[in-house]
Design an enzyme around this catalytic site. Sequence first.
Site, PDB file in Angstrom:
ATOM      1  N   HIS A 192       0.793  -1.230   0.037  1.00  0.00           N
ATOM      2  CA  HIS A 192      -0.034   0.116  -0.079  1.00  0.00           C
ATOM      3  C   HIS A 192       0.824   1.342  -0.021  1.00  0.00           C
ATOM      4  CE1 HIS A 192      -4.108  -2.005   0.991  1.00  0.00           C
ATOM      5  NE2 HIS A 192      -3.204  -2.867   1.203  1.00  0.00           N
ATOM      6  N   LYS A 197      -7.828  14.421   4.626  1.00  0.00           N
ATOM      7  CA  LYS A 197      -6.620  13.127   4.565  1.00  0.00           C
ATOM      8  C   LYS A 197      -5.666  13.193   5.640  1.00  0.00           C
ATOM      9  CE  LYS A 197      -5.851  13.937   0.327  1.00  0.00           C
ATOM     10  NZ  LYS A 197      -5.956  12.914  -0.575  1.00  0.00           N
ATOM     11  N   ARG A 198      -4.833  11.978   6.005  1.00  0.00           N
ATOM     12  CA  ARG A 198      -3.761  12.281   6.838  1.00  0.00           C
ATOM     13  C   ARG A 198      -2.989  13.245   6.514  1.00  0.00           C
ATOM     14  NH1 ARG A 198      -0.253   7.434   6.671  1.00  0.00           N
ATOM     15  NH2 ARG A 198      -1.130   7.182   4.717  1.00  0.00           N
ATOM     16  N   LYS A 237     -14.286   8.994  -3.368  1.00  0.00           N
ATOM     17  CA  LYS A 237     -15.771   9.041  -2.636  1.00  0.00           C
ATOM     18  C   LYS A 237     -16.212  10.767  -2.934  1.00  0.00           C
ATOM     19  CE  LYS A 237     -13.411   6.773   1.216  1.00  0.00           C
ATOM     20  NZ  LYS A 237     -12.590   7.051   2.202  1.00  0.00           N
ATOM     21  N   THR A 243      -8.303   6.807  -2.212  1.00  0.00           N
ATOM     22  CA  THR A 243      -9.599   6.503  -2.078  1.00  0.00           C
ATOM     23  C   THR A 243     -10.688   7.640  -1.776  1.00  0.00           C
ATOM     24  OG1 THR A 243      -9.313   5.490   0.128  1.00  0.00           O
ATOM     25  CG2 THR A 243      -9.204   3.919  -1.654  1.00  0.00           C
ATOM     26  N   LYS A 293       1.650  14.342   0.685  1.00  0.00           N
ATOM     27  CA  LYS A 293       0.101  14.635   0.246  1.00  0.00           C
ATOM     28  C   LYS A 293       0.192  16.226   0.073  1.00  0.00           C
ATOM     29  CE  LYS A 293      -1.771  10.677   2.959  1.00  0.00           C
ATOM     30  NZ  LYS A 293      -2.507  10.021   1.948  1.00  0.00           N
TER      31      LYS A 293
HETATM   32  C1  26V Z   1       2.984   2.705   7.915  1.00  0.00           C
HETATM   33  C2  26V Z   1       3.219   3.040   9.071  1.00  0.00           C
HETATM   34  C3  26V Z   1       4.516   3.213   9.597  1.00  0.00           C
HETATM   35  C4  26V Z   1       4.696   3.189  11.022  1.00  0.00           C
HETATM   36  C5  26V Z   1       3.484   4.125  11.797  1.00  0.00           C
HETATM   37  C6  26V Z   1       2.284   3.512  11.470  1.00  0.00           C
HETATM   38  C7  26V Z   1       1.965   3.190   9.942  1.00  0.00           C
HETATM   39  C8  26V Z   1       0.796   3.030   9.723  1.00  0.00           C
HETATM   40  C9  26V Z   1       0.481   2.765   8.299  1.00  0.00           C
HETATM   41  C10 26V Z   1       1.503   2.261   7.345  1.00  0.00           C
HETATM   42  C11 26V Z   1       1.235   2.104   6.024  1.00  0.00           C
HETATM   43  C12 26V Z   1       0.391   2.796   5.364  1.00  0.00           C
HETATM   44  C13 26V Z   1      -0.062   2.472   4.056  1.00  0.00           C
HETATM   45  C14 26V Z   1      -1.394   3.244   3.668  1.00  0.00           C
HETATM   46  O1  26V Z   1      -2.185   3.694   4.328  1.00  0.00           O
HETATM   47  N1  26V Z   1      -1.467   3.399   2.440  1.00  0.00           N
HETATM   48  C15 26V Z   1      -2.637   3.848   1.823  1.00  0.00           C
HETATM   49  O2  26V Z   1      -3.384   2.700   1.053  1.00  0.00           O
HETATM   50  C16 26V Z   1      -4.557   3.278   0.641  1.00  0.00           C
HETATM   51  C17 26V Z   1      -5.277   2.032   0.542  1.00  0.00           C
HETATM   52  O3  26V Z   1      -4.613   1.199  -0.501  1.00  0.00           O
HETATM   53  C18 26V Z   1      -4.083   3.896  -0.615  1.00  0.00           C
HETATM   54  O4  26V Z   1      -5.442   4.383  -1.134  1.00  0.00           O
HETATM   55  C19 26V Z   1      -3.234   5.216  -0.287  1.00  0.00           C
HETATM   56  O5  26V Z   1      -2.781   5.825  -1.439  1.00  0.00           O
HETATM   57  C20 26V Z   1      -2.009   4.777   0.653  1.00  0.00           C
HETATM   58  O6  26V Z   1      -1.316   5.837   1.291  1.00  0.00           O
END
Ligand code: 26V
Length: 807
Positions: free
Chosen positions: A354, A542-543, A654, A650, A548
Amino acid sequence: MRLEDKEVIKQTIKDKLLSNFGKRVDNASNDELYRAVALMVRDKIMLDWSTTIDNIQKKQPKTLYYLSAEFLTGKFFETNLTKMLKRDIYREACLELGVDLDELIAEEPEPGIGNGGLGRLAASFLETLSTFKYPAFGCGIRYEYGFFSQRIEDGYQIEYPDNWLRDGSIWIVERPEEEVEVRFGGKILEQWQGGRLKVRHEGYESVIAVPCDIPILGYNSKCINTLRLWKARSPEEMDFAAFNRGEYIKAFDKKIENEAISKVLYPDDTSCEGKKLRLKQYYFLVSATVQSIIKNAKGVYPIGELPDKVAIQINDTHPSLVIPELMRVLMDEEEMSWEDAWDITIRICGYTNHTVMTEALERWSIDLLAQILPRIYMIIIEIDDRHIHQLNRVYPGQRDRIARMAIINYGQVNMANLSIVGSHCVNGVSQLHGEILKRDLFNDFYTLYPNKFKAITNGISHRRWLLQANPKLSSLITEAIGDSWIEYPKDLIKLREYCNDKPFKDTVAGIKEENKERLSTYILMHTGIKVDPKSIFDVQIKRIHEYKRQLLNVLHIIYLYQRLLDNPNEDIYPRTFIFAGKAAPGYFRAKLIIKLINSLAKKINNDSRVRDRIKVVFLENYNVSLAERIIPASDVSEQLSTAGKEASGTGNMKFMLNGALTIGTLDGANIEIMNAVGRDNIFIFGLTAEQVNYFYKTGSYDPRKIYEGNMAVRRAVDALIDGTIGIFRDLYGYLLYPEGSMADCYMILKDFESYRDAHIQIDRQYRDPSLWRTKSIINMANAGVFSSDNTIENYNREIWHLSKMDM
Ligand code: 26V
């Protein structure tokens, strides 16, 4: 019939209130009323839920286990009513009792057990799986505290614990009879017994994993799948002897340590203790899940048939330890050979990537693994040895390539590499992202296993984001084209016929305005800012993350502000810029961006010279419920990531579904949205992923040149430090003179001008309401392919091969 139903509902609400709380409608609190009605809804769910579970148990169809550290489900109450097609009748019944259903909906605490798109995607997948009657479990952790609750104080983000379970949850059913033991630490002893290597694990510590199950309803479907969230329970309640010695706190040390595993989502992992806890969480999730899968299979079918009965999807690398854990159970407990166990593991597992952001690609230190999960560590070493052995055969002497592809390298386990090697399929989440994985991030693996790699574009639950979140627009659409779109979202394409239909367009416009008025009231209540519902609602939610590029949006707003100050008569169509989003608690720069947005808002909103032509709003504590409120009220959707960085996005989907027009880069799913709606119905700007890459590779990007050569850019950037909106030296330095890293590494200044031009187009086109409405309807009409219904069919065809249950 309908009338009778309603009377029954009213009576049952009264009965529930009395039997559970000893209250009547006239003296019950909203919380009690919510619980009474929710309990009643839950009663109605139970039969279908247990039938689904029985069916899976008896018939053993191939079942999906979707493993994820996050599930951002949003609230359940209203969704469940919608899925049961009962929302309207319950609303009426409540009304006749003098109760507003919306007030009850507001009482439900929001389960915040995710932080972004990855978690929300997992939740929408479960919804579609139930709608399609595909047998599936979502498997995660029942965090007692969600991501965090965000408040803005003096413009800064302040984090508070998100205690979403404080008063319990109506929707969770604990199943202690299905608990399993998960083991940490200890020593591994190997013995040869009867020609086999026997493994004994000694001196370990146990934690009990208790399933907390949540029913996931499909739309008008009798299939109700389960979201199984594991909760950690300590096997020892307390040290009684210590307690009796008066050591009251110490008596509970072990219990607290063990149960910390399911306390919070993403505990800070800058400390060694934090890392340990994260690793324990992930192993806890996968070990409990694998054990329950095997328990379910035992005695029912031969374990060798597992790949015909089970598919496991690894949602990003967080649950990737499922690969060695499956190997452990198959070999150590089921006495399989390495070769057989490995064959089964690969055939069962699929991995979805992701993100391409290197800081989010997980690596675990081997020391930590060896200490916490000694047997898993041994298995990873063996997987790696065999992998390297194969690589040496295919690529003799190519040491660099082999080092890049190794699972263990520089004392760390590369979890993405482990996931690729241990899965039969690796997928990206948009077409571009899939290409980047093949050509770039995982190119070595793609060369070796070209058939493993796929791109499956994300999707959204259109039933939540349109049917539920925008009821008026939904009714209008149904009036126009019938209700088939609810189950066949691609039927939304029939709206194309209405894109030039004046009465239809006017009604769409009216609904948008109503939604904007509702949001304006919310904004006023929560921020004290009065916004004009007739202004363009321009939204970035968004985050908060550098890639971003909320900062690009901010610089453009500063630029507009400066233009207004230069020329008070400047003809800018009134705009309300709306932001929302959380920054990771340890992410200093993202938090600074929040402060910047709020400082800018304060400045602009209170400057009489602006004469209300631009307003800036930051809404705190972004979550699913807030998104449901904002998106139906939006005109413009800001999707500004540096090309190549946003895996899919995503939110973009929406917004288009609700008729907003996108301003976006050629990144992630924006590209596919552009292809669906046509170049004229979206505002595209900025570098392509290839151009971005070229700059990175050649090191030839120089933002200072742009700063020096472009007056607009220069003035906007200078405003970060000249005191107009506060002093943001870090952000200024980040764009122009960073220490030890690339200046403006997400190329904000490079894209500024074309971003501004795209905004000029928006300003122009919005002035032609008829044209804008047509474009808006074209966006809605083409949103059907971005339903998770479509995505799930693709996953199923390409990866899982599940069959629909007959029920
Ligand atoms: C990484 C980390 C690193 C440490 C801290 C906590 C944490 C939490 C999550 C992640 C991975 C994040 C990956 C993510 O959310 N990707 C998003 O996934 C969506 C669904 O596929 C996609 O639409 C977004 O573009 C993508 O940023």
